[in-house]
Scaffold this motif. Structure first.
Motif, mmCIF file in Angstrom:
data_model
loop_
_atom_site.group_PDB
_atom_site.id
_atom_site.type_symbol
_atom_site.label_atom_id
_atom_site.label_comp_id
_atom_site.label_asym_id
_atom_site.label_seq_id
_atom_site.Cartn_x
_atom_site.Cartn_y
_atom_site.Cartn_z
ATOM 1 N N SER A 140 5.462 -6.837 5.087
ATOM 2 C CA SER A 140 6.212 -6.584 3.857
ATOM 3 C C SER A 140 6.439 -5.091 3.655
ATOM 4 C CB SER A 140 5.452 -7.167 2.660
ATOM 5 O OG SER A 140 6.104 -6.864 1.452
ATOM 6 N N LEU A 141 5.427 -4.285 3.924
ATOM 7 C CA LEU A 141 5.525 -2.833 3.781
ATOM 8 C C LEU A 141 6.584 -2.254 4.706
ATOM 9 C CD1 LEU A 141 4.196 -0.219 2.553
ATOM 10 C CD2 LEU A 141 2.733 -0.198 4.586
ATOM 11 N N LEU A 142 6.688 -2.815 5.909
ATOM 12 C CA LEU A 142 7.620 -2.308 6.918
ATOM 13 C C LEU A 142 9.047 -2.837 6.752
ATOM 14 C CD1 LEU A 142 5.257 -2.546 10.023
ATOM 15 C CD2 LEU A 142 6.170 -0.442 9.039
ATOM 16 N N GLU B 70 14.063 -7.726 7.313
ATOM 17 C CA GLU B 70 15.218 -6.869 7.587
ATOM 18 C C GLU B 70 15.422 -6.742 9.091
ATOM 19 O OE1 GLU B 70 15.139 -3.739 3.823
ATOM 20 O OE2 GLU B 70 14.140 -3.255 5.699
ATOM 21 N N GLY B 71 16.633 -6.943 9.543
ATOM 22 C CA GLY B 71 16.893 -6.892 10.978
ATOM 23 C C GLY B 71 17.253 -5.496 11.445
ATOM 24 N N THR C 37 21.619 4.711 5.269
ATOM 25 C CA THR C 37 21.594 3.254 5.458
ATOM 26 C C THR C 37 20.523 2.830 6.449
ATOM 27 O OG1 THR C 37 23.257 3.372 7.221
ATOM 28 C CG2 THR C 37 24.062 3.094 4.973
ATOM 29 N N GLY C 38 19.902 3.796 7.121
ATOM 30 C CA GLY C 38 18.882 3.434 8.096
ATOM 31 C C GLY C 38 18.163 4.649 8.641
ATOM 32 N N VAL C 39 17.062 4.375 9.308
ATOM 33 C CA VAL C 39 16.231 5.410 9.930
ATOM 34 C C VAL C 39 15.939 5.010 11.367
ATOM 35 C CG1 VAL C 39 13.913 6.439 9.946
ATOM 36 C CG2 VAL C 39 15.156 6.225 7.799
ATOM 37 N N PRO D 152 15.732 1.080 5.455
ATOM 38 C CA PRO D 152 15.133 0.322 6.564
ATOM 39 C C PRO D 152 15.059 1.118 7.853
ATOM 40 C CG PRO D 152 17.400 -0.382 6.198
ATOM 41 C CD PRO D 152 17.063 0.550 5.077
ATOM 42 N N ILE D 153 14.006 0.871 8.618
ATOM 43 C CA ILE D 153 13.909 1.404 9.974
ATOM 44 C C ILE D 153 14.716 0.480 10.878
ATOM 45 C CG2 ILE D 153 12.360 2.026 11.866
ATOM 46 C CD1 ILE D 153 10.116 2.250 9.767
#
Length: 446
Positions: free
Chosen positions: A84-86, A90-91, A243-245, A269-270
């Motif tokens: 959940s933390l990560l 999320e894809g 939008t992302g990392v 999100p990563i």
């Protein structure tokens, strides 16, 4: 990757694995040590505090305290909260534009590995897409040439500044027309970095965003810089709306604090993780897979993707059939060594559950070592490969001489083969007798 964090979490679970029941004091001690472990791993104070509180709330019931298997239940709770933390379900991947081209803007500080990551991303998506790499980093000397070389290496189109051009915004105005002329449906834009976040950098990036209207604005973060990375992520997100990392250099990060904190700290999100220096060393991010690696449970889905990429379907089917019959030959070991070389060597160990990774971990898996292992097996006769039990002293000396290695290495290869053969038989037996639960107990050790 995250070796210190994995070792310390593993020690925490081993301490409670021998207990039939957990007292309230045992639970408080576990949670206290869990919080300390996260902080020592460079997880931000707020994130560590909230994480432990959630685990505590779920673990404080009488059912857990009186459980006959507290270690397994605690492991499950920590795993679920870590997923959940990560970012949960999320894809990874990128959001594709309804009307091509899809534009991905890559941003980050100087030295984060941004330019190399652009090439890694291009390689990942070039199968099935026409990719254009754009060099809009006109500040760093040789950045344009570096990206041009990488584009040629991965086999994608390249666009750079015209002679004497110094304005990246002017360059970016020509990107979309060029992409449409070349029928590129994916554009990846490398931008300038700085040694620190400053107003000039952000204004330049805002100007590029206005011109390109990128569908993805991805921050490349060096995973080894610790909590400073969180401040960088927050600054970029505030200015650009990330939008992302992408976590770069994750293979060299022993702590793991950035991976655990960046999603919770920024809400971004990563998407991918860089696990090496080669252009193929980029993995799609999975919260389940990353949590599994950190807790020693492995990332079998990620491993399967690598195997599929490195193997043809026929060899996969043949190997699967042999494994169903609990068969493992020296030819299988040779094929596995070759697949490991294609898939990235030692990084694969982190995708295996604890017991399996530890078993294979006795052998170093760098490229030079793998070549020596392959040479040893190829120096055996067909009969010796079918029946390794017949390889005694004189045969070992001949194999060592033929492979240009040593008798000691021949002994190591044989020892590893017999251990892997027994493991295959054991896994097959546990799947028949205990299903996945029985297998997980065998692998995790508790």
């Amino acid at each position: 990757m995250f070796s210190i964090l994995k070792e310390r979490l593993g020690e925490l679970f081993r301490r409670v694995s021998g207990k039939g029941k957990l007292s309230e004091e045992d639970l408080r001690s576990f949670l206290r040590d869990l919080r300390r472990t996260l902080l020592e791993a460079d997880v931000s104070h707020r994130v560590a505090k909230e994480f432990v509180e959630r685990v505590s709330q779920r673990a404080s019931g009488a059912k857990l305290v009186s459980s006959i298997s507290p270690a397994q239940q605690l492991l499950t709770l920590v795993y679920e909260e870590m997923v959940s933390l990560l970012g949960g379900a999320e894809g990874s991947g990128i959001r594709w534009a309804a009307l091509p081209p899809t534009v991905v803007l890559m941003v980050g500080l100087q030295g984060s590995g941004k330019t190399t990551t652009c090439a890694k991303l291009a390689r990942r998506f070039k199968k099935g897409h026409s990719v254009l790499l754009v060099a809009a980093d006109l500040k760093r000397p040789a950045a344009v040439r570096q990206l041009e070389i990488l584009a040629s290496q991965v086999g994608v189109d390249f666009m750079g500044p015209e002679g004497g051009e110094e304005d990246p915004i002017s360059l970016c105005r020509r990107v979309i027309p060029r992409a449409r002329d070349r029928l590129n449906d994916l554009v990846i834009v490398d931008t300038a970095g700085r040694l620190h976040v400053d107003e000039e950098l952000m204004e330049e990036l805002k100007g590029i965003c206005e011109v390109l209207s990128p569908h993805e604005r991805i921050l490349v973060i060096d995973a080894m810089v610790g909590q400073e990375a969180l401040k960088v992520a927050e600054a970029f997100h505030s200015a650009l709306g990330l939008t992302g990392v992408i976590l770069s250099k994750a293979d060299g990060d022993a702590r793991g604090g950035v991976a655990l904190s960046v999603r919770a700290a920024t809400g971004v999100p990563i998407k991918f993780v860089g696990v090496g220096e080669k252009v193929e060393d980029l993995e799609g991010f999975s919260a389940q897979g990353m949590a599994g690696r950190i807790l020693g449970m492995g990332d079998l889905q990620g491993l399967l993707e690598k195997v599929k990429e490195a193997s043809d379907e026929e060899s996969l089917r043949a190997s699967a059939e042999r494994l169903k019959r609990a068969e493992f030959t020296m030819e299988d070991m040779l094929e596995q060594i070759r697949q490991i070389r294609r898939m990235g060597g030692s990084s694969l160990l982190q995708m295996l559950p604890g017991g399996l990774g530890a078993s294979l971990g006795e052998l170093e898996l760098d490229e030079r070592r793998l070549k020596h292992l392959e040479a040893v097996i190829l120096s055996m006769t067909p009969e010796e490969r079918r029946r390794p039990e017949i390889v005694k002293a004189s045969r070992k000396r001949r194999i060592a001489a033929g492979s240009g290695t040593s008798v000691q290495l021949v002994n190591q290869v044989l020892k590893q083969y017999f251990a892997m053969r027994e493991l295959v038989k054991s896994v097959s037996s546990h799947k028949r007798k205990g299903g996945l639960f029985g297998l997980s107990k065998k692998i995790l050790g508790f």
